[in-house]
Design an enzyme around this catalytic site. Structure first.
Site, short mmCIF file in Angstrom:
data_model
loop_
_atom_site.label_atom_id
_atom_site.label_comp_id
_atom_site.label_asym_id
_atom_site.label_seq_id
_atom_site.Cartn_x
_atom_site.Cartn_y
_atom_site.Cartn_z
N SER A 142 0.86 -1.19 0.00
CA SER A 142 0.00 0.00 0.00
C SER A 142 0.89 1.23 0.00
O SER A 142 2.08 1.15 0.37
CB SER A 142 -0.86 -0.01 1.27
OG SER A 142 -1.63 1.17 1.35
N TYR A 156 -1.86 -1.33 10.65
CA TYR A 156 -1.97 -1.54 9.20
C TYR A 156 -0.72 -1.03 8.48
O TYR A 156 -0.11 -1.73 7.67
CB TYR A 156 -3.22 -0.82 8.69
CG TYR A 156 -3.47 -1.00 7.21
CD1 TYR A 156 -3.93 -2.21 6.70
CD2 TYR A 156 -3.25 0.05 6.31
CE1 TYR A 156 -4.17 -2.37 5.33
CE2 TYR A 156 -3.48 -0.10 4.96
CZ TYR A 156 -3.94 -1.31 4.47
OH TYR A 156 -4.17 -1.47 3.12
N1 NAD Z 1 -9.05 -0.82 -0.89
C1 NAD Z 1 -8.02 0.00 -0.81
O1 NAD Z 1 -8.16 1.22 -0.97
C2 NAD Z 1 -6.63 -0.53 -0.55
C3 NAD Z 1 -5.55 0.35 -0.57
C4 NAD Z 1 -4.27 -0.13 -0.40
C5 NAD Z 1 -4.05 -1.48 -0.22
N2 NAD Z 1 -5.11 -2.32 -0.19
C6 NAD Z 1 -4.83 -3.75 0.04
O2 NAD Z 1 -5.48 -4.52 -0.95
C7 NAD Z 1 -5.89 -5.77 -0.40
C8 NAD Z 1 -7.38 -5.99 -0.62
O3 NAD Z 1 -8.10 -4.93 -0.02
P1 NAD Z 1 -9.67 -4.75 -0.18
O4 NAD Z 1 -9.92 -3.30 -0.03
O5 NAD Z 1 -10.16 -5.47 -1.36
O6 NAD Z 1 -10.18 -5.50 1.15
P2 NAD Z 1 -11.66 -6.06 1.45
O7 NAD Z 1 -11.75 -6.15 2.95
O8 NAD Z 1 -12.66 -5.24 0.75
O9 NAD Z 1 -11.63 -7.52 0.83
C9 NAD Z 1 -10.68 -8.43 1.34
C10 NAD Z 1 -11.05 -9.86 0.98
O10 NAD Z 1 -10.06 -10.68 1.63
C11 NAD Z 1 -10.73 -11.68 2.40
N3 NAD Z 1 -9.92 -11.99 3.58
C12 NAD Z 1 -9.75 -11.22 4.69
N4 NAD Z 1 -8.99 -11.86 5.58
C13 NAD Z 1 -8.63 -13.05 5.01
C14 NAD Z 1 -7.85 -14.15 5.45
N5 NAD Z 1 -7.29 -14.15 6.65
N6 NAD Z 1 -7.69 -15.20 4.61
C15 NAD Z 1 -8.30 -15.21 3.39
N7 NAD Z 1 -9.06 -14.21 2.94
C16 NAD Z 1 -9.22 -13.14 3.74
C17 NAD Z 1 -12.07 -11.08 2.78
O11 NAD Z 1 -13.03 -12.08 3.08
C18 NAD Z 1 -12.42 -10.28 1.52
O12 NAD Z 1 -13.08 -11.09 0.56
C19 NAD Z 1 -5.51 -5.72 1.08
O13 NAD Z 1 -4.27 -6.35 1.27
C20 NAD Z 1 -5.39 -4.24 1.35
O14 NAD Z 1 -4.53 -3.96 2.41
C21 NAD Z 1 -6.41 -1.89 -0.34
#
Ligand code: NAD
Length: 265
Positions: A142, A156
Site C-alpha cells: 500500500s 496496518y
Molecule cells: N481498498 C483499498 O483502498 C486498498 C488500498 C491499499 C491497499 N489495499 C490492500 O489490498 C488488499 C485488498 O483490499 P480490499 O480493499 O479489497 O479489502 P476487502 O476487505 O474489501 O476484501 C478483502 C477480501 O479478503 C478476504 N480476507 C480477509 N482476511 C482473510 C484471510 N485471513 N484469509 C483469506 N481471505 C481473507 C475477505 O473475506 C475479503 O473477501 C488488502 O491487502 C489491502 O490492504 C487496499
C-alpha cells in the site's frame, strides 16, 4: 492470444473488493484460477466469472494466516491445473484505532493476516515455481506505511511497509531462478474494506468520508478494483519479464501534492 492465456494463478482474498477485481481481469485475460478466501462467498464470485468469461476456476475457503491451509490451496491448484504460475497475495485487513487504544490483539491480527498471510502464500507457491523453473508473485502492499499514513493506521501501516521488505528480499533471492516478485502500492479503491474504514472515520456520515478521500486525490476519484487488477495482470504476465523487486504506486496521484493550498489550480 490473451496476455494470461495458459497461466494458472492463485489469488487470495478473491471473494470481494480488489481480489474480485484482480480475478475478473485475470479471467478476462484467459488465466485459470484458484480463488482463495476466508468467506464462502468466493464460490459465488467464481461462478459469476465462470459464466462471464468461461474461465476454469477452483475455489478454496481458507485463512491465509494458516500455513497448512495455504499449502493445501497451492496443492489443490496444481492437482486441478498441473502447474501454478502466478500468486497474487492480496488478502489483507485494516482496522482503525488511536494508538493508545489499539490492543496487542489488534496488532497481532494485522501481523497474522497481512504479513504472515503473504509469507504463508509465498511459502506455499514457491516450491512449485522452483520445480517449473518460473513464476511471478504480486504482493498487495500500500502507499500506507511505506510512503504516507493517516492517524489510527499504526498496525496496518506497519504491516504494509513490511511487505515492501519481503518483496525486495524474495525478488533478489529468487532472481536467478526465474521467479519475479513485485508489489503494488495502492492509494484508495472503493471496496468493503474502505467502506468499513469510512464508518470508523465518520460514523455519522461515512459517504462523506469517502467523498473526502476523492477530494485529496489529483484525479478526484478512487481506483476501480479492475484498474488494480490490470496492474496485477501486467506484473503476473510475461510483459513484465524484466521487472522484479519493484514497488509500483497506483494512486491517481494521491501521494504527489506537497500541500492542499499552494499552486495555480
Ligand atoms: N481498498 C483499498 O483502498 C486498498 C488500498 C491499499 C491497499 N489495499 C490492500 O489490498 C488488499 C485488498 O483490499 P480490499 O480493499 O479489497 O479489502 P476487502 O476487505 O474489501 O476484501 C478483502 C477480501 O479478503 C478476504 N480476507 C480477509 N482476511 C482473510 C484471510 N485471513 N484469509 C483469506 N481471505 C481473507 C475477505 O473475506 C475479503 O473477501 C488488502 O491487502 C489491502 O490492504 C487496499
Amino acid at each position: 492470444m490473451a496476455k494470461l492465456e495458459g497461466k494458472v494463478a492463485l489469488i487470495t482474498g478473491a471473494a470481494a473488493g480488489l481480489g474480485e477485481g484482480i480475478a475478473t481481469v485475470y479471467a478476462s485475460y484467459g488465466a485459470k484460477l484458484c480463488m482463495v478466501d476466508l468467506s464462502s462467498d468466493v464460490e459465488k464470485t467464481a461462478e459469476k466469472l465462470r459464466k462471464e468469461y468461461g474461465a476454469e476456476i477452483i475455489t478454496y475457503v481458507g485463512n491465509v494466516a494458516d500455513r497448512a491451509q495455504m499449502d493445501e490451496a497451492a496443492k489443490k491448484t496444481v492437482e486441478a491445473f498441473g502447474e501454478l504460475n502466478i500468486a497474487c497475495c492480496n488478502a489483507g485487513v485494516c482496522r482503525l484505532a488511536p494508538f493508545e487504544e489499539m490492543t496487542d490483539e489488534m496488532r497481532d491480527f494485522h501481523i497474522d493476516v497481512n504479513i504472515k498471510g503473504v509469507w504463508n502464500t509465498c511459502k506455499a507457491v514457491i516450491p512449485y515455481m522452483l520445480k517449473q523453473g518460473k513464476g511471478a508473485i504480486v504482493i498487495a502492499s500500500s502507499v500506507t506505511g511505506d510512503i504516507v499514513a493517516d492517524a489510527g493506521e499504526a498496525a496496518y501501516a506497519m504491516t504494509k511497509a513490511a511487505l515492501v521488505g519481503l518483496t525486495k528480499c524474495l525478488a533478489v533471492e529468487y532472481a536467478d531462478r526465474n521467479i519475479r516478485v513485485n508489489c503494488s502500492q495502492l492509494g484508495y479503491a472503493r471496496t468493503p474494506m474502505v467502506e468499513k474504514m469510512a464508518v470508523e472515520s465518520n460514523p455519522e456520515d461515512p459517504e462523506q468520508a469517502i467523498a473526502d478521500i476523492a477530494i485529496g486525490v489529483p484525479m478526484k476519484r478512487l481506483a476501480k478494483p479492475t484498474e488494480v487488477g490490470e496492474l496485477f495482470a501486467f506484473l503476473g504476465s510475461d510483459e513484465s519479464s524484466y521487472l522484479t523487486g519493484s514497488q509500483i504506486v497506483i494512486d491517481g496521484g494521491s501521494t504527489l501534492p506537497e500541500t492542499m493550498s499552494i499552486g495555480t489550480n
